[in-house]
Write a protein that holds these residues in place. Structure first.
Motif, PDB file in Angstrom:
ATOM      1  N   THR A  24       0.849  -1.324   0.067  1.00  0.00           N
ATOM      2  CA  THR A  24       0.197  -0.068  -0.290  1.00  0.00           C
ATOM      3  C   THR A  24       0.733   0.525   0.238  1.00  0.00           C
ATOM      4  O   THR A  24       1.672   2.049   1.057  1.00  0.00           O
ATOM      5  CB  THR A  24      -0.995  -0.121   1.208  1.00  0.00           C
ATOM      6  N   LEU A  25       0.852   2.116  -1.095  1.00  0.00           N
ATOM      7  CA  LEU A  25       1.827   3.749  -0.903  1.00  0.00           C
ATOM      8  C   LEU A  25       0.813   4.826  -0.623  1.00  0.00           C
ATOM      9  O   LEU A  25      -0.684   4.668  -1.193  1.00  0.00           O
ATOM     10  CB  LEU A  25       2.110   3.473  -2.400  1.00  0.00           C
ATOM     11  N   SER A  26       0.906   5.471   0.018  1.00  0.00           N
ATOM     12  CA  SER A  26       0.276   6.598   0.673  1.00  0.00           C
ATOM     13  C   SER A  26       1.396   7.625   0.063  1.00  0.00           C
ATOM     14  O   SER A  26       2.119   7.921   0.515  1.00  0.00           O
ATOM     15  CB  SER A  26       0.155   7.190   2.088  1.00  0.00           C
ATOM     16  N   VAL A  27       0.606   8.223  -1.892  1.00  0.00           N
ATOM     17  CA  VAL A  27       1.680   9.140  -2.551  1.00  0.00           C
ATOM     18  C   VAL A  27       1.177  10.491  -3.233  1.00  0.00           C
ATOM     19  O   VAL A  27       0.922  10.538  -3.587  1.00  0.00           O
ATOM     20  CB  VAL A  27       2.587   8.407  -3.971  1.00  0.00           C
ATOM     21  N   GLY A  28       0.509  10.791  -1.647  1.00  0.00           N
ATOM     22  CA  GLY A  28      -0.448  12.073  -2.188  1.00  0.00           C
ATOM     23  C   GLY A  28      -1.548  12.061  -2.466  1.00  0.00           C
ATOM     24  O   GLY A  28      -2.594  12.982  -3.962  1.00  0.00           O
ATOM     25  N   TYR A  29      -2.139  11.290  -3.679  1.00  0.00           N
ATOM     26  CA  TYR A  29      -3.462  11.097  -4.110  1.00  0.00           C
ATOM     27  C   TYR A  29      -4.620  11.235  -3.318  1.00  0.00           C
ATOM     28  O   TYR A  29      -4.588  10.846  -1.742  1.00  0.00           O
ATOM     29  CB  TYR A  29      -3.402   9.597  -4.667  1.00  0.00           C
ATOM     30  N   SER A  30      -6.353  11.032  -3.681  1.00  0.00           N
ATOM     31  CA  SER A  30      -6.665  11.069  -2.673  1.00  0.00           C
ATOM     32  C   SER A  30      -6.800   9.902  -2.269  1.00  0.00           C
ATOM     33  O   SER A  30      -7.679   9.725  -1.085  1.00  0.00           O
ATOM     34  CB  SER A  30      -8.380  11.744  -3.268  1.00  0.00           C
ATOM     35  N   HIS A  31      -6.281   8.608  -2.677  1.00  0.00           N
ATOM     36  CA  HIS A  31      -6.562   7.745  -2.386  1.00  0.00           C
ATOM     37  C   HIS A  31      -5.662   6.423  -1.872  1.00  0.00           C
ATOM     38  O   HIS A  31      -4.216   7.092  -2.778  1.00  0.00           O
ATOM     39  CB  HIS A  31      -7.532   6.722  -3.179  1.00  0.00           C
ATOM     40  N   ASP A  32      -5.426   5.412  -1.446  1.00  0.00           N
ATOM     41  CA  ASP A  32      -4.070   4.708  -0.824  1.00  0.00           C
ATOM     42  C   ASP A  32      -3.938   4.313  -2.885  1.00  0.00           C
ATOM     43  O   ASP A  32      -4.870   3.356  -3.250  1.00  0.00           O
ATOM     44  CB  ASP A  32      -3.906   3.854   0.085  1.00  0.00           C
ATOM     45  N   VAL A  33      -2.860   3.494  -2.869  1.00  0.00           N
ATOM     46  CA  VAL A  33      -2.459   2.685  -4.135  1.00  0.00           C
ATOM     47  C   VAL A  33      -1.975   1.724  -3.324  1.00  0.00           C
ATOM     48  O   VAL A  33      -1.423   1.449  -2.722  1.00  0.00           O
ATOM     49  CB  VAL A  33      -1.157   3.485  -5.258  1.00  0.00           C
ATOM     50  N   VAL A  34      -2.515   0.209  -3.622  1.00  0.00           N
ATOM     51  CA  VAL A  34      -2.869  -1.235  -3.614  1.00  0.00           C
ATOM     52  C   VAL A  34      -1.831  -1.888  -4.580  1.00  0.00           C
ATOM     53  O   VAL A  34      -2.589  -2.373  -5.593  1.00  0.00           O
ATOM     54  CB  VAL A  34      -3.838  -1.305  -2.926  1.00  0.00           C
ATOM     55  N   LEU A  35      -0.862  -2.386  -4.145  1.00  0.00           N
ATOM     56  CA  LEU A  35      -0.460  -2.972  -5.599  1.00  0.00           C
ATOM     57  C   LEU A  35      -0.405  -4.618  -4.600  1.00  0.00           C
ATOM     58  O   LEU A  35       0.387  -4.814  -3.801  1.00  0.00           O
ATOM     59  CB  LEU A  35       0.924  -2.778  -5.885  1.00  0.00           C
ATOM     60  N   LYS A  36      -0.944  -6.189  -5.566  1.00  0.00           N
ATOM     61  CA  LYS A  36      -0.247  -6.705  -5.904  1.00  0.00           C
ATOM     62  C   LYS A  36       1.204  -7.134  -5.726  1.00  0.00           C
ATOM     63  O   LYS A  36       1.586  -7.275  -7.109  1.00  0.00           O
ATOM     64  CB  LYS A  36      -1.175  -7.281  -6.551  1.00  0.00           C
TER      65      LYS A  36
END
Length: 85
Positions: A24-36
Motif C-alpha cells: 500500500t502506497l500513500s503518495v499524495g493521491y486522494s486514495h491509497d495505491v494498492v499493488l499486488k
C-alpha cells in the motif's frame, strides 16, 4: 538473487505491507495505491519513515517489473523530486 532499492520522497508519503502480497502506497493521491506482489518476488518496507522499499527475488525480469510498477505509481517530479525514485 536480484534486488532494487526504491526511496519515497515527499511530505507524508509512505509505504506499508498488508500481509505478504499487498503493498500500500500513500503518495499524495486522494486514495491509497494498492499493488499486488506476484509470487517469487519479495518486497520489504523500511526506513525511519517507511520510505525505503526493497524489491528482491530470483527472477531478474519479475523484480525489475515490480520495481517499475511501484515507481510508475508516482514518478519523481522534475522540480522538487517528490515521488518514488
Amino acid at each position: 538473487g536480484y534486488s532494487h532499492e526504491l526511496e519515497i520522497h515527499g511530505v507524508g508519503f509512505k509505504a506499508s505491507m498488508k500481509g505478504k502480497d499487498q503493498l500500500t502506497l500513500s503518495v499524495g493521491y486522494s486514495h491509497d495505491v494498492v499493488l499486488k506482489i506476484p509470487a517469487g518476488v519479495d518486497v520489504k518496507v523500511g526506513g525511519a519513515k517507511f520510505d525505503q522499499i526493497n524489491v528482491s527475488g530470483i527472477d531478474k525480469q519479475a523484480v525489475g517489473e515490480v520495481a517499475a510498477v511501484i515507481r510508475a505509481s508516482r514518478k519523481p517530479e522534475p522540480y522538487q523530486g517528490k515521488g518514488v525514485r
